[in-house]
Design a protein around this motif. Structure first.
Motif, PDB file in Angstrom:
ATOM      1  N   GLY A 125      42.446  43.946  38.950  1.00  0.00           N
ATOM      2  CA  GLY A 125      42.904  43.192  37.787  1.00  0.00           C
ATOM      3  C   GLY A 125      42.055  41.960  37.544  1.00  0.00           C
ATOM      4  N   LYS A 126      41.745  41.250  38.616  1.00  0.00           N
ATOM      5  CA  LYS A 126      40.911  40.043  38.491  1.00  0.00           C
ATOM      6  C   LYS A 126      39.513  40.396  37.995  1.00  0.00           C
ATOM      7  CE  LYS A 126      42.760  36.429  41.433  1.00  0.00           C
ATOM      8  NZ  LYS A 126      42.998  36.196  42.851  1.00  0.00           N
ATOM      9  N   LEU A 127      38.974  41.504  38.518  1.00  0.00           N
ATOM     10  CA  LEU A 127      37.635  41.918  38.084  1.00  0.00           C
ATOM     11  C   LEU A 127      37.634  42.224  36.588  1.00  0.00           C
ATOM     12  CD1 LEU A 127      36.421  44.263  40.975  1.00  0.00           C
ATOM     13  CD2 LEU A 127      35.600  41.964  40.438  1.00  0.00           C
ATOM     14  N   LYS A 128      38.715  42.858  36.121  1.00  0.00           N
ATOM     15  CA  LYS A 128      38.780  43.203  34.700  1.00  0.00           C
ATOM     16  C   LYS A 128      38.943  41.958  33.827  1.00  0.00           C
ATOM     17  CE  LYS A 128      40.118  48.022  35.121  1.00  0.00           C
ATOM     18  NZ  LYS A 128      41.177  49.044  35.067  1.00  0.00           N
ATOM     19  N   GLU A 129      39.589  40.934  34.389  1.00  0.00           N
ATOM     20  CA  GLU A 129      39.668  39.662  33.676  1.00  0.00           C
ATOM     21  C   GLU A 129      38.290  39.035  33.556  1.00  0.00           C
ATOM     22  OE1 GLU A 129      42.395  36.533  35.195  1.00  0.00           O
ATOM     23  OE2 GLU A 129      43.881  38.162  35.134  1.00  0.00           O
ATOM     24  N   THR A 130      37.555  39.073  34.676  1.00  0.00           N
ATOM     25  CA  THR A 130      36.203  38.512  34.686  1.00  0.00           C
ATOM     26  C   THR A 130      35.289  39.322  33.774  1.00  0.00           C
ATOM     27  OG1 THR A 130      36.515  37.848  36.974  1.00  0.00           O
ATOM     28  CG2 THR A 130      34.243  37.915  36.186  1.00  0.00           C
ATOM     29  N   CYS A 131      35.529  40.605  33.735  1.00  0.00           N
ATOM     30  CA  CYS A 131      34.603  41.502  33.056  1.00  0.00           C
ATOM     31  C   CYS A 131      35.353  42.412  32.090  1.00  0.00           C
ATOM     32  CB  CYS A 131      33.861  42.336  34.109  1.00  0.00           C
ATOM     33  SG  CYS A 131      32.513  43.340  33.457  1.00  0.00           S
ATOM     34  N   PRO A 132      35.615  41.900  30.884  1.00  0.00           N
ATOM     35  CA  PRO A 132      36.355  42.704  29.909  1.00  0.00           C
ATOM     36  C   PRO A 132      35.512  43.878  29.399  1.00  0.00           C
ATOM     37  CG  PRO A 132      35.664  40.602  28.946  1.00  0.00           C
ATOM     38  CD  PRO A 132      35.253  40.566  30.384  1.00  0.00           C
ATOM     39  N   VAL A 133      36.175  44.803  28.723  1.00  0.00           N
ATOM     40  CA  VAL A 133      35.469  45.983  28.208  1.00  0.00           C
ATOM     41  C   VAL A 133      34.304  45.571  27.307  1.00  0.00           C
ATOM     42  CG1 VAL A 133      35.707  48.092  26.837  1.00  0.00           C
ATOM     43  CG2 VAL A 133      37.544  47.388  28.364  1.00  0.00           C
TER      44      VAL A 133
ATOM     45  N   GLY B 289      32.083  42.099  25.910  1.00  0.00           N
ATOM     46  CA  GLY B 289      31.827  40.671  26.035  1.00  0.00           C
ATOM     47  C   GLY B 289      31.848  40.212  27.481  1.00  0.00           C
ATOM     48  N   GLY B 290      31.465  38.963  27.687  1.00  0.00           N
ATOM     49  CA  GLY B 290      31.451  38.393  29.027  1.00  0.00           C
ATOM     50  C   GLY B 290      30.406  39.002  29.945  1.00  0.00           C
ATOM     51  N   ASP B 291      29.322  39.528  29.357  1.00  0.00           N
ATOM     52  CA  ASP B 291      28.302  40.235  30.155  1.00  0.00           C
ATOM     53  C   ASP B 291      27.755  39.419  31.319  1.00  0.00           C
ATOM     54  OD1 ASP B 291      28.633  42.285  28.412  1.00  0.00           O
ATOM     55  OD2 ASP B 291      26.563  42.318  27.677  1.00  0.00           O
ATOM     56  N   ASP B 292      27.675  38.114  31.141  1.00  0.00           N
ATOM     57  CA  ASP B 292      27.063  37.297  32.186  1.00  0.00           C
ATOM     58  C   ASP B 292      28.089  36.653  33.123  1.00  0.00           C
ATOM     59  OD1 ASP B 292      24.451  37.844  31.404  1.00  0.00           O
ATOM     60  OD2 ASP B 292      24.478  36.270  29.873  1.00  0.00           O
TER      61      ASP B 292
END
Ligand code: HEM
Ligand SMILES: [Ca+2]
Ligand SMILES: [Ca+2]
Length: 307
Positions: A206-214, A216-219
């Motif tokens: 869950g945390k990883l998906k928050e950090t890395c949404p489908v 955007g947030g590539d970096d």
């Protein structure tokens, strides 16, 4: 250059304090930010895999020379060049024109490992800095996180490194960070070759998906070893055994259907930190022995060939 030309006492007479100078700067930098250790260790790897350990990765683009910094696995990803400049300036002030950037990087990578709790090994030195680079080889030879085990093994074997070297060296991911673009396919499970992330805790995924949404947030970044992101230990392998590898390429070492040998090694390193340390040291020396047959020079500025 023949790796047998490398020796432990190469700078004994010409720059007796070379090791001390590198260590002091690394100590300072790692204290300031432990990410610096990861940055330098990775730079050495990306150097050695392209034309050998010849400092080619450090060269900036100029009008007459296209460097490797724009290569797929390097661009927007490699860091630590300023720290290399800082160390080089110290070396130049004490022993001008003596210590190559390739050697600097090899020594600094060892110190990086040691300073965050990893093993010590003696670093053979005497490398020369390249006057050329290869963006093409950087694009083709540096492994990518979406690759499967066979492709990764092949890339290491082509450099004279064994499957054991591969599994031990990838343990470098016990420190440092990856960008969302490097693990998005893995966490959303839509990558064909993926051994699906099976985190022991749903919270981790869950945390990883928050950090890395489908989108955007590539970096945005996440630690490759979420247990001890800045300690050089064997926790990384323990996570692989649980299925918690962040990169597809990491998890492949344990979960690939063709990876009998590699999964045994992962299990060994997960339960025996000293076995990991010993093999990592040996494999780092081996990787550091990949030399550029062209020879070269001792650069005074790691970003540019001498004029
Ligand atoms: C199968 C081979 C390997 C693959 C596919 C791979 C791939 C990657 C990727 C994708 C990242 C994250 C980059 C980003 O997202 O910006 C990374 C980071 C890193 N890699 Fe590897 N790597 C491999 C082997 C190695 C080896 C052999 C070493 C060193 C001995 C190493 C050291 C590191 C370190 C320390 C980081 C973290 C850098 C930082 O925090 O800035 N890797 N690697
Ligand atoms: Ca190189
Ligand atoms: Ca760790």
């Amino acid at each position: 250059q023949d790796p047998s030309q490398l020796s432990l006492d190469y700078y004994l007479k010409t720059c007796p304090d070379a090791q001390k100078i590198v260590r002091a700067e690394m100590e300072c930098a790692v204290k300031e930010d432990p990410r610096n250790a990861a940055a330098i260790l990775r730079l050495h790897f990306h150097d050695c895999f392209v034309q050998g350990c010849d400092g080619s990765v450090l060269l900036d683009d100029t009008i007459t020379l296209k460097g490797e910094k724009e290569a797929a696995q390097n661009v927007n990803s490699l860091i630590g060049f300023d720290l290399i400049d800082r160390i080089k300036n110290q070396l130049e002030s004490q022993c001008p024109g003596t210590v190559s950037c390739a050697d600097l990087l090899a020594i600094a990578a060892r110190d990086a490992t040691l300073l965050v709790g990893g093993p010590y090994w003696d670093v053979p030195v005497g490398r020369k800095d390249a006057k050329t680079t290869s963006l093409e080889l950087a694009n083709s030879d540096i492994p990518a996180p979406n690759q499967g085990l066979i492709a990764l093994m092949t890339k290491f074997l082509e450099k004279g490194l064994s499957v054991t070297d591969l599994v031990a060296l990838i343990g470098a991911h016990t420190i440092g960070m990856a960008r969302c673009v490097s693990f998005r396919e893995r966490i959303y499970g839509d990558f064909e070759l993926t051994s699906h992330l099976d985190p022991t805790s749903e919270i981790y995924l869950g945390k990883l998906k928050e950090t890395c949404p489908v989108r955007g947030g590539d970096d945005n970044i996440a630690a490759m070893d979420y247990v001890t992101p800045y300690v050089f230990d064997n926790a990384f392998y323990q996570s692989l055994v649980k299925g918690d590898g962040l990169l597809n390429s990491d998890q492949e070492m344990y979960s690939s259907l063709v990876g009998f040998a590699t999964s045994d090694l992962v299990k060994t390193y997960a339960s025996d930190p000293l076995a990991f340390f010993k093999q990592f040291s040996d494999s780092m020396v081996k990787m550091g022995n990949i030399t550029n047959p062209e020879g070269g020079e001792v650069r005074t500025n790691c970003r540019f060939v001498n004029t």
